[in-house]
Design an enzyme around this catalytic site. Sequence first.
Site, PDB file in Angstrom:
ATOM      1  N   CYS A 125       5.852  -9.142   5.099  1.00 48.48           N
ATOM      2  CA  CYS A 125       5.090  -8.363   4.134  1.00 48.48           C
ATOM      3  C   CYS A 125       5.377  -8.934   2.747  1.00 48.48           C
ATOM      4  O   CYS A 125       6.527  -8.983   2.323  1.00 48.48           O
ATOM      5  CB  CYS A 125       5.533  -6.902   4.224  1.00 48.48           C
ATOM      6  SG  CYS A 125       4.789  -5.851   2.965  1.00 48.48           S
ATOM      7  N   GLY A 168       2.205  -4.359  -5.574  1.00 50.63           N
ATOM      8  CA  GLY A 168       1.030  -4.914  -6.235  1.00 50.63           C
ATOM      9  C   GLY A 168      -0.250  -4.572  -5.513  1.00 50.63           C
ATOM     10  O   GLY A 168      -0.252  -4.223  -4.329  1.00 50.63           O
ATOM     11  N   GLU A 169      -1.354  -4.688  -6.257  1.00 50.32           N
ATOM     12  CA  GLU A 169      -2.675  -4.498  -5.666  1.00 50.32           C
ATOM     13  C   GLU A 169      -3.312  -5.887  -5.551  1.00 50.32           C
ATOM     14  O   GLU A 169      -3.677  -6.496  -6.562  1.00 50.32           O
ATOM     15  CB  GLU A 169      -3.510  -3.556  -6.560  1.00 50.32           C
ATOM     16  CG  GLU A 169      -5.003  -3.511  -6.262  1.00 50.32           C
ATOM     17  CD  GLU A 169      -5.337  -3.304  -4.778  1.00 50.32           C
ATOM     18  OE1 GLU A 169      -4.754  -2.418  -4.138  1.00 50.32           O
ATOM     19  OE2 GLU A 169      -6.176  -4.072  -4.259  1.00 50.32           O
ATOM     20  N   CYS A 181       4.103   6.072  -4.625  1.00 46.80           N
ATOM     21  CA  CYS A 181       4.534   4.686  -4.466  1.00 46.80           C
ATOM     22  C   CYS A 181       5.531   4.260  -5.537  1.00 46.80           C
ATOM     23  O   CYS A 181       5.317   4.493  -6.728  1.00 46.80           O
ATOM     24  CB  CYS A 181       3.307   3.777  -4.495  1.00 46.80           C
ATOM     25  SG  CYS A 181       3.704   2.031  -4.311  1.00 46.80           S
ATOM     26  N   GLU A 214      10.079  -8.129  -4.085  1.00 45.71           N
ATOM     27  CA  GLU A 214      10.639  -7.938  -2.753  1.00 45.71           C
ATOM     28  C   GLU A 214       9.652  -8.280  -1.651  1.00 45.71           C
ATOM     29  O   GLU A 214       8.433  -8.209  -1.823  1.00 45.71           O
ATOM     30  CB  GLU A 214      11.181  -6.525  -2.596  1.00 45.71           C
ATOM     31  CG  GLU A 214      10.175  -5.437  -2.837  1.00 45.71           C
ATOM     32  CD  GLU A 214      10.865  -4.071  -2.896  1.00 45.71           C
ATOM     33  OE1 GLU A 214      11.347  -3.715  -3.986  1.00 45.71           O
ATOM     34  OE2 GLU A 214      10.917  -3.378  -1.877  1.00 45.71           O
ATOM     35  N   CYS A 239      -0.532   4.941  -7.841  1.00 47.64           N
ATOM     36  CA  CYS A 239      -0.500   5.877  -6.704  1.00 47.64           C
ATOM     37  C   CYS A 239       0.762   6.739  -6.795  1.00 47.64           C
ATOM     38  O   CYS A 239       1.860   6.239  -7.027  1.00 47.64           O
ATOM     39  CB  CYS A 239      -0.542   5.118  -5.374  1.00 47.64           C
ATOM     40  SG  CYS A 239      -2.071   4.197  -5.162  1.00 47.64           S
ATOM     41  N   SER A 250      -6.372   1.722   1.945  1.00 45.80           N
ATOM     42  CA  SER A 250      -5.479   2.866   1.755  1.00 45.80           C
ATOM     43  C   SER A 250      -6.330   4.085   1.466  1.00 45.80           C
ATOM     44  O   SER A 250      -6.821   4.270   0.359  1.00 45.80           O
ATOM     45  CB  SER A 250      -4.517   2.592   0.595  1.00 45.80           C
ATOM     46  OG  SER A 250      -3.716   1.491   0.909  1.00 45.80           O
ATOM     47  N   LEU A 251      -6.485   4.899   2.467  1.00 39.61           N
ATOM     48  CA  LEU A 251      -7.374   6.054   2.371  1.00 39.61           C
ATOM     49  C   LEU A 251      -6.572   7.274   1.891  1.00 39.61           C
ATOM     50  O   LEU A 251      -6.857   7.848   0.847  1.00 39.61           O
ATOM     51  CB  LEU A 251      -7.976   6.300   3.754  1.00 39.61           C
ATOM     52  CG  LEU A 251      -9.331   6.958   3.889  1.00 39.61           C
ATOM     53  CD1 LEU A 251     -10.363   6.360   2.964  1.00 39.61           C
ATOM     54  CD2 LEU A 251      -9.809   6.842   5.346  1.00 39.61           C
ATOM     55  N   HIS A 252      -5.613   7.689   2.695  1.00 37.40           N
ATOM     56  CA  HIS A 252      -4.657   8.751   2.351  1.00 37.40           C
ATOM     57  C   HIS A 252      -5.230  10.136   2.122  1.00 37.40           C
ATOM     58  O   HIS A 252      -4.495  11.081   1.832  1.00 37.40           O
ATOM     59  CB  HIS A 252      -3.797   8.359   1.140  1.00 37.40           C
ATOM     60  CG  HIS A 252      -3.081   7.058   1.289  1.00 37.40           C
ATOM     61  ND1 HIS A 252      -2.571   6.617   2.490  1.00 37.40           N
ATOM     62  CD2 HIS A 252      -2.805   6.070   0.389  1.00 37.40           C
ATOM     63  CE1 HIS A 252      -2.004   5.434   2.314  1.00 37.40           C
ATOM     64  NE2 HIS A 252      -2.136   5.078   1.050  1.00 37.40           N
ATOM     65  N   SER A 262      -4.156  -5.387   2.237  1.00 37.06           N
ATOM     66  CA  SER A 262      -4.293  -3.942   2.043  1.00 37.06           C
ATOM     67  C   SER A 262      -4.685  -3.635   0.607  1.00 37.06           C
ATOM     68  O   SER A 262      -4.086  -4.149  -0.336  1.00 37.06           O
ATOM     69  CB  SER A 262      -2.962  -3.264   2.384  1.00 37.06           C
ATOM     70  OG  SER A 262      -3.037  -1.885   2.129  1.00 37.06           O
ATOM     71  N   CYS A 319       7.640   0.546  -0.231  1.00 41.51           N
ATOM     72  CA  CYS A 319       7.222  -0.437  -1.236  1.00 41.51           C
ATOM     73  C   CYS A 319       7.908  -0.244  -2.575  1.00 41.51           C
ATOM     74  O   CYS A 319       7.836   0.818  -3.167  1.00 41.51           O
ATOM     75  CB  CYS A 319       5.727  -0.297  -1.528  1.00 41.51           C
ATOM     76  SG  CYS A 319       4.712  -0.310  -0.104  1.00 41.51           S
ATOM     77  N   ASN A 367       7.025   7.851   2.985  1.00 48.10           N
ATOM     78  CA  ASN A 367       8.417   7.500   2.786  1.00 48.10           C
ATOM     79  C   ASN A 367       8.824   8.105   1.442  1.00 48.10           C
ATOM     80  O   ASN A 367       8.373   7.625   0.412  1.00 48.10           O
ATOM     81  CB  ASN A 367       8.494   5.967   2.732  1.00 48.10           C
ATOM     82  CG  ASN A 367       9.733   5.432   3.390  1.00 48.10           C
ATOM     83  OD1 ASN A 367      10.785   6.062   3.370  1.00 48.10           O
ATOM     84  ND2 ASN A 367       9.600   4.260   3.973  1.00 48.10           N
ATOM     85  N   CYS A 391       2.858  -2.918 -10.519  1.00 50.74           N
ATOM     86  CA  CYS A 391       1.483  -2.580 -10.142  1.00 50.74           C
ATOM     87  C   CYS A 391       0.946  -1.596 -11.169  1.00 50.74           C
ATOM     88  O   CYS A 391       1.699  -0.831 -11.760  1.00 50.74           O
ATOM     89  CB  CYS A 391       1.478  -1.915  -8.759  1.00 50.74           C
ATOM     90  SG  CYS A 391      -0.169  -1.501  -8.140  1.00 50.74           S
TER      91      CYS A 391
HETATM   92  N1  SAH Z   1      -1.984  -1.988  -3.293  1.00 52.57           N
HETATM   93  C1  SAH Z   1      -2.196  -2.090  -1.875  1.00 52.57           C
HETATM   94  C2  SAH Z   1      -0.930  -2.460  -1.123  1.00 52.57           C
HETATM   95  C3  SAH Z   1       0.103  -1.396  -1.277  1.00 52.57           C
HETATM   96  S1  SAH Z   1       1.354  -1.078  -0.131  1.00 52.57           S
HETATM   97  C4  SAH Z   1      -2.750  -0.791  -1.344  1.00 52.57           C
HETATM   98  O1  SAH Z   1      -2.819   0.169  -2.100  1.00 52.57           O
HETATM   99  O2  SAH Z   1      -3.163  -0.736  -0.179  1.00 52.57           O
HETATM  100  C5  SAH Z   1       0.719  -0.808   1.446  1.00 52.57           C
HETATM  101  C6  SAH Z   1       0.552   0.632   1.881  1.00 52.57           C
HETATM  102  O3  SAH Z   1       1.715   1.443   1.733  1.00 52.57           O
HETATM  103  C7  SAH Z   1      -0.551   1.339   1.106  1.00 52.57           C
HETATM  104  O4  SAH Z   1      -1.356   2.032   2.005  1.00 52.57           O
HETATM  105  C8  SAH Z   1       0.238   2.284   0.230  1.00 52.57           C
HETATM  106  O5  SAH Z   1      -0.564   3.345  -0.190  1.00 52.57           O
HETATM  107  C9  SAH Z   1       1.357   2.676   1.158  1.00 52.57           C
HETATM  108  N2  SAH Z   1       2.537   3.251   0.510  1.00 52.57           N
HETATM  109  C10 SAH Z   1       3.082   2.948  -0.689  1.00 52.57           C
HETATM  110  N3  SAH Z   1       4.187   3.689  -0.921  1.00 52.57           N
HETATM  111  C11 SAH Z   1       4.353   4.471   0.153  1.00 52.57           C
HETATM  112  C12 SAH Z   1       5.305   5.469   0.522  1.00 52.57           C
HETATM  113  N4  SAH Z   1       6.300   5.790  -0.287  1.00 52.57           N
HETATM  114  N5  SAH Z   1       5.147   6.079   1.726  1.00 52.57           N
HETATM  115  C13 SAH Z   1       4.130   5.745   2.553  1.00 52.57           C
HETATM  116  N6  SAH Z   1       3.219   4.820   2.270  1.00 52.57           N
HETATM  117  C14 SAH Z   1       3.300   4.196   1.082  1.00 52.57           C
END
Ligand code: SAH
Length: 347
Positions: free
Chosen positions: A106, A160-161, A120, A93, A117, A215-217, A192, A334, A291, A113
């Site tokens: 995007c 994907g990463e 995700c 997608e 995470c 992606s810190l989180h 990212s 995603c 999300n 992947c």
């Molecule tokens: N693999 C890469 C790209 C992933 S998607 C990465 O980890 O950065 C891009 C961003 O969306 C990342 O920061 C990921 O952690 C975040 N993400 C994925 N699913 C999500 C969700 N359900 N809600 C909020 N952010 C999400």
Amino acid sequence: MEKKDIKSMTLEELTGELSALGEKAFRAKQLYQWMHQKLAAELSEMTNLSKGLRERLEKEYIWTALEPVDVKVSPSDGTRKYLFRLGDGNVIESVLMRYKHGNSVCVSSQVGCRMGCRFCASTLDGLERNLRPSEILEQVYRIQRDTGERVANVVVMGSGEPLDNYENVVRFIRLLSAPEGLNISQRNITLSTCGLVPEIRRLAEEGLSVTLALSLHAPNDQVRKTLMPIANRYGLAEVLDACRYYFEQTGRRLTFEYSLVKGVNDNLEEAEALARLIGGHHGHVNLIPVNPIKERDYVQSNREAVEAFKRHLEKRGINVTVRREMGRDIGGACGQLRKSYMDRKEA
Ligand code: SAH
């Protein structure tokens, strides 16, 4: 012998390839333009190339073209979410977002992947395979062709990463920004990553000027480990060192993505810890209200919590934006569209 992927080649490689077929250099340039500038859907459109050459190319090379299986359009903000079928039947997608400053696409970098995470959807069924450069490019090409509107920005933030598919993604960036192709400035490309340290360092030395988003989180390893398995491999100190190195090498300010999950990483102590963690870095924080996906029970922080978190960071002198939730009404997170397609197919 395995066929070569003609749309993943640089102009230089294509020139060598065609000269081996007895064709002059300007033919390679014409072919390259058809593929990467005029965004031809099929070889048969390339009317200034001889039929013989076209047939030969068709037979001897892989020709990557994506077929839209589904397009969802958000009535609220015009976001378009595409589900594309690849040559081998896999689906991926991509999303088109329309901003005032231009259209942004995007793209996915892998089918599935393997980073795991917790919040995700892309990673629920693991990694199927890497995408080839042409398959990442075609997402942009196909969307630009479909809408007839120029794509100004590209974010490698789909499924994907990207740094787990390093070579193909770097080649994709070079082709996308090539003057003979769509010529999208590297400054308008963002990659990212969940934080693969050796690859961040390697990327810093590629001589590219793309924006890196991390992606810190979470503001500490303990919380980060509950959300992202990769945190068990690389600690935050190491990841942030690599980010600092990226800034030093490229001069590009970073983006720190922080998805807010209710009761997990969204209180004010955590905002304070985050401020301390990245205070000395060149970059800004992008807050993303998580999300929710149906396979997990993570809950989005409420509006007040998001605002309070943001205000606290601002008080500490940090630049913060809150990501507008585009396309929420059409399965914005995603991997959601692919996942629901696969589940439907299985049922
Ligand atoms: N693999 C890469 C790209 C992933 S998607 C990465 O980890 O950065 C891009 C961003 O969306 C990342 O920061 C990921 O952690 C975040 N993400 C994925 N699913 C999500 C969700 N359900 N809600 C909020 N952010 C999400």
